[in-house]
Write a protein that holds these residues in place. Structure first.
Motif, short mmCIF file in Angstrom:
data_model
loop_
_atom_site.label_atom_id
_atom_site.label_comp_id
_atom_site.label_asym_id
_atom_site.label_seq_id
_atom_site.Cartn_x
_atom_site.Cartn_y
_atom_site.Cartn_z
N MET A 1 -10.75 -2.71 -13.02
CA MET A 1 -11.07 -3.53 -11.87
C MET A 1 -10.86 -2.69 -10.61
SD MET A 1 -9.39 -7.14 -10.97
CE MET A 1 -8.71 -7.33 -9.37
N THR A 2 -11.90 -2.56 -9.82
CA THR A 2 -11.78 -1.80 -8.58
C THR A 2 -11.39 -2.74 -7.46
OG1 THR A 2 -14.12 -2.10 -8.11
CG2 THR A 2 -13.51 -0.11 -9.31
N LYS A 3 -10.67 -2.18 -6.53
CA LYS A 3 -10.20 -2.99 -5.40
C LYS A 3 -11.20 -2.90 -4.26
CE LYS A 3 -5.46 -2.39 -6.62
NZ LYS A 3 -4.25 -1.70 -6.43
N THR A 4 -11.34 -4.00 -3.54
CA THR A 4 -12.19 -3.98 -2.36
C THR A 4 -11.46 -3.27 -1.23
OG1 THR A 4 -11.31 -6.09 -1.57
CG2 THR A 4 -13.24 -6.18 -3.04
N LYS A 5 -12.16 -2.95 -0.17
CA LYS A 5 -11.56 -2.23 0.96
C LYS A 5 -10.33 -2.92 1.53
CE LYS A 5 -13.91 1.45 2.37
NZ LYS A 5 -13.38 2.76 2.40
N PRO A 6 -10.39 -4.23 1.83
CA PRO A 6 -9.19 -4.88 2.38
C PRO A 6 -8.00 -4.83 1.42
CG PRO A 6 -11.11 -6.26 2.76
CD PRO A 6 -11.54 -5.14 1.86
N GLU A 7 -8.28 -5.01 0.12
CA GLU A 7 -7.18 -4.95 -0.85
C GLU A 7 -6.59 -3.55 -0.91
OE1 GLU A 7 -9.07 -6.22 -4.41
OE2 GLU A 7 -8.66 -8.33 -4.05
N ALA A 8 -7.43 -2.55 -0.88
CA ALA A 8 -6.96 -1.16 -0.92
C ALA A 8 -6.12 -0.84 0.32
CB ALA A 8 -8.14 -0.21 -1.03
N ARG A 9 -6.56 -1.33 1.46
CA ARG A 9 -5.79 -1.08 2.68
C ARG A 9 -4.44 -1.81 2.65
NH1 ARG A 9 -9.84 0.26 7.43
NH2 ARG A 9 -11.52 0.96 6.12
N LEU A 10 -4.42 -2.99 2.07
CA LEU A 10 -3.16 -3.74 1.95
C LEU A 10 -2.19 -3.00 1.03
CD1 LEU A 10 -1.50 -6.25 2.57
CD2 LEU A 10 -2.60 -7.35 0.62
N VAL A 11 -2.69 -2.50 -0.08
CA VAL A 11 -1.85 -1.73 -1.00
C VAL A 11 -1.33 -0.47 -0.31
CG1 VAL A 11 -1.89 -0.36 -3.13
CG2 VAL A 11 -2.93 -2.64 -3.09
N ALA A 12 -2.18 0.20 0.45
CA ALA A 12 -1.77 1.40 1.17
C ALA A 12 -0.69 1.08 2.19
CB ALA A 12 -2.97 2.05 1.85
N ALA A 13 -0.86 -0.01 2.90
CA ALA A 13 0.13 -0.40 3.90
C ALA A 13 1.45 -0.74 3.25
CB ALA A 13 -0.39 -1.59 4.71
N ARG A 16 3.20 2.53 2.20
CA ARG A 16 3.79 3.24 3.34
C ARG A 16 5.05 2.54 3.84
NH1 ARG A 16 -1.71 3.90 4.75
NH2 ARG A 16 -1.60 2.07 6.06
N VAL A 17 5.02 1.22 3.89
CA VAL A 17 6.18 0.46 4.34
C VAL A 17 7.34 0.64 3.36
CG1 VAL A 17 7.08 -1.87 4.71
CG2 VAL A 17 4.90 -1.20 5.72
N ALA A 18 7.06 0.59 2.07
CA ALA A 18 8.11 0.75 1.06
C ALA A 18 8.77 2.13 1.16
CB ALA A 18 7.53 0.53 -0.33
N ILE A 19 7.97 3.16 1.31
CA ILE A 19 8.53 4.51 1.43
C ILE A 19 9.34 4.63 2.71
CG2 ILE A 19 7.89 6.91 1.87
CD1 ILE A 19 5.84 6.69 -0.27
N SER A 20 8.83 4.10 3.79
CA SER A 20 9.54 4.18 5.07
C SER A 20 10.87 3.43 5.01
CB SER A 20 8.68 3.61 6.20
OG SER A 20 7.50 4.35 6.33
N LEU A 21 10.86 2.25 4.42
CA LEU A 21 12.10 1.48 4.31
C LEU A 21 13.11 2.17 3.40
CD1 LEU A 21 10.87 -2.22 4.18
CD2 LEU A 21 12.09 -1.06 6.02
N LEU A 66 10.29 11.78 -1.56
CA LEU A 66 9.42 10.75 -1.00
C LEU A 66 8.18 11.36 -0.35
CD1 LEU A 66 11.75 8.06 0.59
CD2 LEU A 66 10.46 7.95 -1.53
N THR A 67 8.36 12.48 0.33
CA THR A 67 7.21 13.16 0.94
C THR A 67 6.24 13.62 -0.12
OG1 THR A 67 8.57 13.86 2.80
CG2 THR A 67 6.52 15.07 2.43
N TRP A 68 6.76 14.22 -1.19
CA TRP A 68 5.93 14.70 -2.29
C TRP A 68 5.17 13.53 -2.92
CZ3 TRP A 68 6.82 13.95 -7.70
CH2 TRP A 68 5.97 14.70 -8.52
N LEU A 69 5.85 12.41 -3.15
CA LEU A 69 5.19 11.24 -3.73
C LEU A 69 4.09 10.71 -2.81
CD1 LEU A 69 8.19 9.24 -5.21
CD2 LEU A 69 6.34 10.31 -6.48
N TYR A 70 4.39 10.64 -1.52
CA TYR A 70 3.39 10.10 -0.60
C TYR A 70 2.18 11.02 -0.48
CZ TYR A 70 0.96 8.35 3.41
OH TYR A 70 -0.02 7.86 4.22
#
Length: 87
Positions: A1-13, A16-21, A66-70
């Motif tokens: 199942m491929t993700k639509t653009k909004p879903e992909a952007r939500l996952v990306a956000a 990023r938030v999880a890594i930052s926290l 974390l940098t390597w993972l991101y």
């Protein structure tokens, strides 16, 4: 199942938030330990190596991981977006 653009952007956000926290929690915990629990950090693990030094090394290694993972994640998932912006 491929993700639509909004879903992909939500996952990306979320990623990023999880890594930052995660990095924020590790860093702030270290700084609070340095500020308020200095006797704890001065305990000697082996002669010439204190718990404070080990904690500091942990913070550095954790940030590198974390940098390597991101970067790996961004290269895997962000290639299409970069190509679209260049055109």
């Amino acid at each position: 199942m491929t993700k639509t653009k909004p879903e992909a952007r939500l996952v990306a956000a979320r990623w990023r938030v999880a890594i930052s926290l995660a990095m924020l929690v590790v860093y702030v915990t270290f700084i609070l330990l340095v500020g308020f629990e200095r006797p704890f950090l001065t305990q000697t693990v082996v002669p010439g190596l204190s718990l404070g030094i080990l904690c500091g090394v942990f913070v550095i290694v954790f940030s590198c991981i974390l940098t390597w993972l991101y970067v790996g994640w961004a290269n895997l998932h962000g290639g299409n977006d970069v190509a679209e912006h260049r055109e």
